[in-house]
Structures are given as C-alpha cells and as structure tokens.
Scaffold this motif. Structure first.
Motif, PDB file in Angstrom:
ATOM      1  N   LYS A 179      -1.862 -16.855  21.332  1.00 39.79           N
ATOM      2  CA  LYS A 179      -2.910 -17.753  20.857  1.00 39.79           C
ATOM      3  C   LYS A 179      -2.676 -18.202  19.416  1.00 39.79           C
ATOM      4  CE  LYS A 179      -6.221 -15.285  23.801  1.00 39.79           C
ATOM      5  NZ  LYS A 179      -7.463 -14.480  23.828  1.00 39.79           N
ATOM      6  N   LEU A 180      -1.600 -17.709  18.797  1.00 42.93           N
ATOM      7  CA  LEU A 180      -1.314 -18.056  17.411  1.00 42.93           C
ATOM      8  C   LEU A 180      -0.731 -19.457  17.311  1.00 42.93           C
ATOM      9  CD1 LEU A 180       0.398 -14.722  16.268  1.00 42.93           C
ATOM     10  CD2 LEU A 180      -1.846 -15.555  15.513  1.00 42.93           C
ATOM     11  N   ALA A 181      -0.849 -20.012  16.112  1.00 43.05           N
ATOM     12  CA  ALA A 181      -0.167 -21.280  15.838  1.00 43.05           C
ATOM     13  C   ALA A 181       1.330 -21.050  15.980  1.00 43.05           C
ATOM     14  CB  ALA A 181      -0.511 -21.752  14.431  1.00 43.05           C
ATOM     15  N   PRO A 182       2.074 -22.058  16.449  1.00 43.19           N
ATOM     16  CA  PRO A 182       3.529 -21.879  16.649  1.00 43.19           C
ATOM     17  C   PRO A 182       4.244 -21.342  15.422  1.00 43.19           C
ATOM     18  CG  PRO A 182       2.790 -23.912  17.649  1.00 43.19           C
ATOM     19  CD  PRO A 182       1.609 -23.380  16.892  1.00 43.19           C
ATOM     20  N   SER A 183       3.795 -21.720  14.225  1.00 45.44           N
ATOM     21  CA  SER A 183       4.469 -21.270  12.998  1.00 45.44           C
ATOM     22  C   SER A 183       4.319 -19.776  12.752  1.00 45.44           C
ATOM     23  CB  SER A 183       3.930 -22.051  11.792  1.00 45.44           C
ATOM     24  OG  SER A 183       2.530 -21.814  11.648  1.00 45.44           O
ATOM     25  N   LEU A 184       3.347 -19.150  13.422  1.00 42.45           N
ATOM     26  CA  LEU A 184       3.096 -17.718  13.193  1.00 42.45           C
ATOM     27  C   LEU A 184       3.635 -16.822  14.320  1.00 42.45           C
ATOM     28  CD1 LEU A 184      -0.595 -17.730  11.856  1.00 42.45           C
ATOM     29  CD2 LEU A 184       1.504 -17.494  10.532  1.00 42.45           C
ATOM     30  N   ARG A 185       4.067 -17.442  15.426  1.00 40.33           N
ATOM     31  CA  ARG A 185       4.376 -16.626  16.596  1.00 40.33           C
ATOM     32  C   ARG A 185       5.566 -15.697  16.415  1.00 40.33           C
ATOM     33  NH1 ARG A 185       3.332 -21.262  21.206  1.00 40.33           N
ATOM     34  NH2 ARG A 185       1.043 -21.268  20.997  1.00 40.33           N
ATOM     35  N   ASP A 186       6.622 -16.170  15.751  1.00 38.24           N
ATOM     36  CA  ASP A 186       7.791 -15.296  15.560  1.00 38.24           C
ATOM     37  C   ASP A 186       7.422 -14.069  14.739  1.00 38.24           C
ATOM     38  OD1 ASP A 186       9.371 -16.937  17.043  1.00 38.24           O
ATOM     39  OD2 ASP A 186      10.303 -17.948  15.326  1.00 38.24           O
ATOM     40  N   SER A 187       6.757 -14.285  13.613  1.00 38.96           N
ATOM     41  CA  SER A 187       6.324 -13.153  12.787  1.00 38.96           C
ATOM     42  C   SER A 187       5.339 -12.275  13.551  1.00 38.96           C
ATOM     43  CB  SER A 187       5.677 -13.650  11.491  1.00 38.96           C
ATOM     44  OG  SER A 187       6.597 -14.372  10.710  1.00 38.96           O
ATOM     45  N   GLY A 188       4.442 -12.939  14.308  1.00 38.89           N
ATOM     46  CA  GLY A 188       3.439 -12.195  15.051  1.00 38.89           C
ATOM     47  C   GLY A 188       4.053 -11.261  16.079  1.00 38.89           C
ATOM     48  N   ARG A 189       5.054 -11.748  16.815  1.00 39.20           N
ATOM     49  CA  ARG A 189       5.685 -10.911  17.836  1.00 39.20           C
ATOM     50  C   ARG A 189       6.404  -9.718  17.210  1.00 39.20           C
ATOM     51  NH1 ARG A 189       7.304 -16.250  20.310  1.00 39.20           N
ATOM     52  NH2 ARG A 189       5.805 -16.618  21.995  1.00 39.20           N
ATOM     53  N   ILE A 190       7.075  -9.943  16.086  1.00 35.49           N
ATOM     54  CA  ILE A 190       7.769  -8.841  15.406  1.00 35.49           C
ATOM     55  C   ILE A 190       6.764  -7.769  14.970  1.00 35.49           C
ATOM     56  CG2 ILE A 190       9.077  -8.201  13.338  1.00 35.49           C
ATOM     57  CD1 ILE A 190      10.386 -11.008  13.519  1.00 35.49           C
ATOM     58  N   LEU A 191       5.663  -8.224  14.371  1.00 37.51           N
ATOM     59  CA  LEU A 191       4.662  -7.267  13.887  1.00 37.51           C
ATOM     60  C   LEU A 191       3.928  -6.597  15.049  1.00 37.51           C
ATOM     61  CD1 LEU A 191       3.325  -9.379  10.902  1.00 37.51           C
ATOM     62  CD2 LEU A 191       4.657  -7.264  10.764  1.00 37.51           C
ATOM     63  N   ALA A 192       3.711  -7.340  16.152  1.00 39.83           N
ATOM     64  CA  ALA A 192       3.071  -6.746  17.323  1.00 39.83           C
ATOM     65  C   ALA A 192       3.931  -5.633  17.904  1.00 39.83           C
ATOM     66  CB  ALA A 192       2.812  -7.823  18.374  1.00 39.83           C
TER      67      ALA A 192
END
Length: 337
Positions: free
Chosen positions: A202-215
């Motif tokens: 559900k994140l903005a595309p610009s945040l998804r890479d960082s989000g997946r790493i942190l998840a």
C-alpha cells in the motif's frame, strides 16, 4: 542408632566436605559440631551411614565423604528453602533495577546468580510466544543505514542495522514507521513479517524498496523472539573446582557449549513441593553432566522458563537453592511489572 542423629551426622559430613573438600573424620565432627555424643558413637553412626551407601571412604583409614545417594538424602531432608540475608536481597535489588531492556535484565540476572553461588548460572530465555508488538522505531544513521528497533509488550528490545537505498530520507522513515505500526501494533510477534510485507503493497512506489527491506528486518527480529536459547555466566567458576572431577572437566565444558543439551535438560526438570528442582550426579541423563548437580526453578509468565545453577556434586545445596529461588522470584516480579 538414632535416626535424627544419623541425619545430623550426615548433615555435618556434607557441610564439612563441601567447605573443605577433605574427607571428614569422627574427631573433626566432635570438635566442630555439637552432636552431644562421643567420637566412638559417631564412628558407629558413620559405619551405619556407610552401610546404607550414604557416605564412603575414598582411601583406607581416611575420613568419609558423601556419595550421590548421600547428597540426595541430605537435600530431600531440607524442610524449607531458607530466605536470603538482607544484604543478599539488597544486592539482587541493586543489580536488577534500573533497566527496562529485557535482554540486559536477563544478562544481569545470570551474572548475579553466578556471583551469589560461585557456580555456573544458566537461564532459559522465555519464548514469550504470546508477546505482541508495542513499538517500532526506525532511526536513520546516514549512508543508507537504518537502525531498526522492535519493542514487545514484555519489554524485550531487539534491534538491527540494515541498508536501504541511500536516498531514503528521514521523512520517508517516519512514514514507513507509521505504516508498520498501524499494521502490526498489538499483533503477535510471529505474524509481524507477513503484516509488514503486506503493508508495503500500500506504500507509494518510491517507498516500496526501502519498505520491503525494513519489513524483512522486522520479520527476522520477530522470529528471534520465539527462538529458544540459554544465557550462561560463571563458567570460570568450574576452573576452581577441577579437583571435583576425577578424570577431566572437558565433558562438562563440552555439554555447556551444547545449548540443545541444556535446553532439553532444563525443560525436563520437575520441581518438588518446595518449588525447586535438584538433580544430582547420574540423575542427569546426559553423559557429560554425570558428575555435576543442577539446582533450578521456574520464573516468569507461567514459570515455564527456568533459571538455575550447575556445578560439581560437592555443592552448597542450601545456599544454591535459596539463591536460585530468590533470584527467580525477583526476576518474575520485574517481568510482571
């Protein structure tokens, strides 16, 4: 022979041998203990104790030392575990107060127990299978490094530094933190990875890479919360007891290195009516520990995890039992708070 006096003679032999490591003779018992009978009577009592397999003469014409059976009989006759002295209680309070970090509390606890008993202190880390997420923190350290912190409702704090795309700003980390908290707060630790990864969609595309790493980092920290492990302190105390191991201390040290062995041993211990589990010598079914004794008790939620000490069979059992129970109770109060 008087049975109460027989117990007093055995108790005196155990106490003297524990503190001196020297075989105990009848003359020494008369001189050091108020048994109210002559040395000749004591010798008769010792002969009876030897016939029952409770004491043994390690050398011809020497004094006597307790056998494993003698230690067991002595321990079973301890009516109640004595309380610690006020000074010992204050030492526990000072050592364990002043931190909310569960890992630090547990580390301090085993160090304290090793100091109180001069034995190896062993603590089974509670799994907290019902622990839930209380808070998440994401701290930018520069150069794409992020300190990921996960705090449970039990007070356990886990953290890890991970690398994210260097363009990830502090504002982006704040958004990611809010997203993860909304998805996982109050949820059980085992599910944090799936929930955090689902939130990334559900994140903005610009945040998804960082989000997946942190998840993924959060998922790993969540898994750590339910991995069984042991914490130990005071292994060096065994070096002062090498004389208590007739052949070599190596099997004991090797067993201590095998956490699987210790986890199984502690999981199988059964507490008696005093709330203490004591296994002596060959009562321990794991070969490397056949010349050691273990004193342990449960602590924490449901008292399912255990804390205790391990040392030679020539152990000060009353002191060890008192210290183990007192430290466990104090630790349980901290965890409940």
């Amino acid at each position: 022979m008087s049975v109460p006096r027989r117990l007093e003679v055995l108790r005196a032999i155990v106490e003297d041998y524990v503190h001196s490591r020297e075989p105990v003779g009848s003359k020494a018992l008369v001189e050091r203990h108020r048994l109210g009978v002559s040395a000749a009577t004591i010798r008769n009592d010792m002969s009876a104790l030897e016939e029952e397999g409770l004491i043994i003469a390690p050398h011809t014409s020497s004094g006597r030392i307790p056998t494993e059976r003698g230690y067991r009989y002595f321990v079973d006759q301890i009516d109640a575990v004595r309380p610690l002295s006020p000074a010992e209680s204050r030492a526990i309070h000072r050592m364990l107060e002043g931190t909310n970090d569960l890992d630090e509390v547990l580390e301090r606890t085993v160090r304290l127990l090793a100091q109180l008993t001069n034995q190896v202190a062993v603590l089974q880390v509670p799994q907290f299978s019902d622990a839930t997420v209380r808070h998440i923190e994401l701290v930018g350290l520069g150069s794409g490094q992020v300190l990921t912190i996960l705090i449970t409702n039990t007070g356990k704090v886990d953290q890890r530094v991970v690398l994210v795309p260097p363009e990830t700003s502090d504002d982006s980390l704040a958004d990611l933190k809010a997203t993860f908290l909304a998805a996982t707060s109050g949820q059980r630790m085992q599910s944090i990875g799936d929930l955090a990864l689902a939130a990334c969609e559900k994140l903005a595309p610009s945040l998804r890479d960082s989000g997946r790493i942190l998840a993924q980092a959060l998922a790993s920290l969540g898994d750590n919360s339910v991995i069984e492990r042991m914490i130990m302190a005071g292994t060096a105390n065994l070096a002062r007891s090498t004389g208590d191991f007739p052949l070599t201390i190596t099997p004991v040290l090797e067993a201590l290195e095998e956490q699987v062995v210790l986890l199984r041993l502690f999981s199988e211990l059964e507490q008696d009516a005093r709330g203490i589990a004591v296994q002596i010598g060959r009562e321990n079914l794991y070969g490397g520990l056949a010349e050691t004794s273990v004193v342990a008790t449960g602590y924490g939620p449901g008292s399912t995890a255990k804390i205790g000490v391990l040392g030679p069979t020539r152990m000060d059992y009353p002191t060890s039992m008192a210290a183990v129970r007192a430290v466990a109770r104090y630790l349980s109060r901290i965890l409940a708070g």
